[in-house]
Enzyme design. Structure first.
Site, short mmCIF file in Angstrom:
data_model
loop_
_atom_site.label_atom_id
_atom_site.label_comp_id
_atom_site.label_asym_id
_atom_site.label_seq_id
_atom_site.Cartn_x
_atom_site.Cartn_y
_atom_site.Cartn_z
N ASP A 16 -9.11 0.07 2.25
CA ASP A 16 -9.20 0.59 0.90
C ASP A 16 -10.51 0.25 0.10
O ASP A 16 -11.00 0.95 -0.61
CB ASP A 16 -8.03 -0.06 0.05
CG ASP A 16 -6.50 0.65 0.75
OD1 ASP A 16 -6.73 1.77 1.43
OD2 ASP A 16 -5.56 0.30 -0.09
N THR B 163 -3.19 5.17 -4.07
CA THR B 163 -2.03 6.03 -3.29
C THR B 163 -0.78 6.00 -3.72
O THR B 163 -0.02 6.63 -3.94
CB THR B 163 -2.15 5.44 -1.74
OG1 THR B 163 -1.91 4.21 -1.75
CG2 THR B 163 -3.41 6.23 -0.97
N THR B 164 -0.68 4.74 -4.39
CA THR B 164 0.60 4.37 -5.18
C THR B 164 0.74 5.12 -6.55
O THR B 164 1.77 5.64 -6.94
CB THR B 164 0.88 2.64 -5.36
OG1 THR B 164 0.80 2.31 -4.17
CG2 THR B 164 2.22 2.72 -6.08
N ASP C 224 0.81 -1.20 -0.08
CA ASP C 224 -0.08 -0.01 0.09
C ASP C 224 0.90 1.24 -0.09
O ASP C 224 1.59 1.58 0.86
CB ASP C 224 -0.69 -0.29 1.36
CG ASP C 224 -2.04 1.20 1.15
OD1 ASP C 224 -2.58 1.22 0.45
OD2 ASP C 224 -1.82 2.09 2.34
#
Length: 549
Positions: free
Chosen positions: A417, A102-103, A69
């Site tokens: 998530d 988020t990545t 994550d």
């Protein structure tokens, strides 16, 4: 012979404009910022996608974290450079806004910075680059509207597919068929009314611009069993176990629950003092006074009708001692102690009770009512549950099981998530295809739009378009495919009108990604585009660095 110099403002975008030249220090500061930010982006790039690699992080206290994550990796990363810290904050902002991607947002920001560095080398002013990138980002958000598929909250299958897509890139991806329905059901429970049509009249809560507070969903982690044993609880689950040291009950029907914030132990003076006891009579008197004091407290609790007592954790002294537990056991009152301070609000909302800070305020109107309170044992772990809550609020609890703490922590992050993805669909009910399809779609249309723009903006738009290809290229690279061949074929498919063509990493081919049920919320991609563009523009406009003492 030389052309006249451009105005000081640098607003002209004509081809006759002279290249932007800066002093050595601003140029060094700007390049240092770009290099540091790109280093952070490269560090998490290998974690993107279903075949992305995991990172092992060791905290200062020696605890190990295994995750892919992006927000978690960057949160634990020791970042010293202020520009690199901006990318960490960027990932955190994406986590707050959308919960997923988020990545992707950090990888995209790194690619835009790389494109901006090339434009700076050509002599283009950083303010012009930042302005052009902002316009390009707005255009990309418009282009995404062509791909969106409207979804209603009553279409549970579509919600599950979107949640499963977010889980496919996690360590627990093989359990996505179990965790995705749990996440969808948990979020739907929090809605003001059921999304399913219950009457002929249109219901106001069906309007999409609403939100869900994920703090109303609590994840309880218990070591034992496997991830397959994860379940959505009916009623309330407690993280703490029932106190049975004094032989108290563990099952109570028609429970009346009280939540206290005072201690059932002898009072402690504010100042340090000493009591000198010289004979046995004084010892007996001291013990009798303590018993009388505690028995009086327990009698008031029983008199109010309470038969389940939740006790907040105390720091200064014991929240409850053995003598109090003995009295409560005799009065058939079940006890759960060490309730954390940050759990009080959730418990009060769930049970419909009020926290009681003093014994004089302990009355029946502050108690919660439920059909059953019991402690069950599943997979070798005990869990206290309250079911049949009357006048309770809209909250829910998820019991997360796993073989060890590493698996449990990653499972919790993955469920979070998935919950955020469903929340995105509550806020904005639109889905788009995944697998790099939206990025190639935006890149292709923005490249066409760049030809209709004159001057420096055309170069910037084309650079922005090329930077968007980093997402499908990274997906292919992490899956062991040839990124150049995959991106080229993907562009060709989109040019032929196949807007939903994306990278199928399982088959290693370009397929219709909608048929593979690879879907993601529109809000995740639009948020990533906007936040990454804003951060890159902010970094480009920095020309000096001044630390303070």
């Amino acid at each position: 012979m030389s052309a006249p110099s451009a105005p000081a403002g640098g607003a002209s975008t004509s081809t006759a404009q002279r290249p932007f030249k800066t002093h050595d220090k601003p140029n060094e500061v700007r390049l240092s910022n770009l290099t540091a930010a790109k280093a952070v982006s490269d560090a998490v790039r290998t974690s993107l996608g279903p075949r992305g690699m995991d990172k092992m992080i060791q905290k200062k206290d020696g605890e190990i974290v295994v995750t892919n994550d992006g927000a978690t990796i960057l949160k634990h990363m020791s970042v010293m450079h202020p520009a690199a810290q901006m990318l960490v904050d960027l990932s955190a902002a994406q986590d707050v806004e959308a919960g997923d991607g988020t990545t992707s947002v950090v990888v995209l920001a790194g690619s835009l910075l790389h494109a901006a560095e090339k434009l700076l080398a050509k002599g283009i002013h950083p303010s012009l680059i930042a302005e052009a990138f902002t316009k390009a980002g707005e255009k990309c958000v418009e282009f995404l509207e062509d791909l969106k598929v409207e979804v209603k909250l009553s279409e549970k299958d579509a919600l599950v597919k979107a949640a499963a897509t977010s889980l496919n890139s996690k360590v627990v991806s093989q359990y996505s068929n179990i965790l995705a329905p749990i996440a969808v059901s948990a979020v739907l429970r929090l809605l003001p009314s059921s999304p399913l049509p219950t009457s002929k009249e249109p219901s106001p809560p069906q309007v999409h611009p609403q939100n869900v507070d994920l703090r109303d969903i609590r994840i309880i982690k218990k070591v034992g069993g496997t991830i397959e044993d994860t379940q959505l609880l009916t009623g309330l689950g407690l993280k703490q176990n029932v106190v049975t040291a004094a032989g108290g009950p563990t099952r109570v029907q028609k429970a009346k629950i009280g939540l206290i914030q005072f201690q059932l132990s002898p009072p402690k003076p504010d100042m340090d003092n000493q009591v000198h006891i010289s004979n046995y009579r004084q010892i007996d008197k001291h013990i009798q006074e303590e018993r009388k004091y505690l028995l009086n407290l327990c009698s008031v609790i029983k008199k109010a009708g309470c038969n389940v007592l939740l006790i907040q954790k105390s720091i200064l002294r014991d929240a409850v001692n053995d003598l109090s537990l003995n009295f409560l056991s005799r009065l058939k009152i079940a006890v759960v102690k060490d309730i954390e301070r940050d759990e009080i609000e959730f418990l009060c909302k769930t049970l419909g009770c009020k926290p009681i800070a003093d014994i004089e305020q302990f009355t029946a109107d502050k108690l919660a009512e439920a059909d059953l309170f019991e402690e069950t044992e599943e997979n070798g772990t005990k869990l206290a549950r309250i079911s049949g809550i009357k006048n309770g609020g809209k909250t829910c609890s998820i019991l997360c099981s796993g073989a060890n703490s590493l698996v449990l922590d990653e499972s919790e992050r993955s469920i979070h998530d998935a919950l955020c993805v469903v929340r995105c669909l509550v806020k904005k009910g639109a889905l788009i295809a995944g697998g790099g399809a939206p990025e190639i779609h935006m890149s292709r249309l923005l490249s066409q739009h760049a030809h209709s723009v004159k001057g420096i903006e055309s170069y910037c738009f084309q650079a922005y378009s090329d930077a968007l290809e980093i997402i499908p290229a990274t997906l292919a690279e992490n899956a062991g495919l040839n990124p150049i061949a995959i991106v080229t074929e993907l562009r060709n498919r989109h040019s032929n009108g196949e807007k939903t063509a994306g990278i199928n990493v399982r088959k290693g081919l370009i397929t219709n990604i909608l048929e593979e049920n690879v879907l993601q919320p529109l809000l995740v991609t639009t948020s990533a585009i906007q936040l990454a563009t804003e951060t890159v523009g902010l970094l480009l406009k920095i020309d000096d660095y001044s630390p303070t003492r």
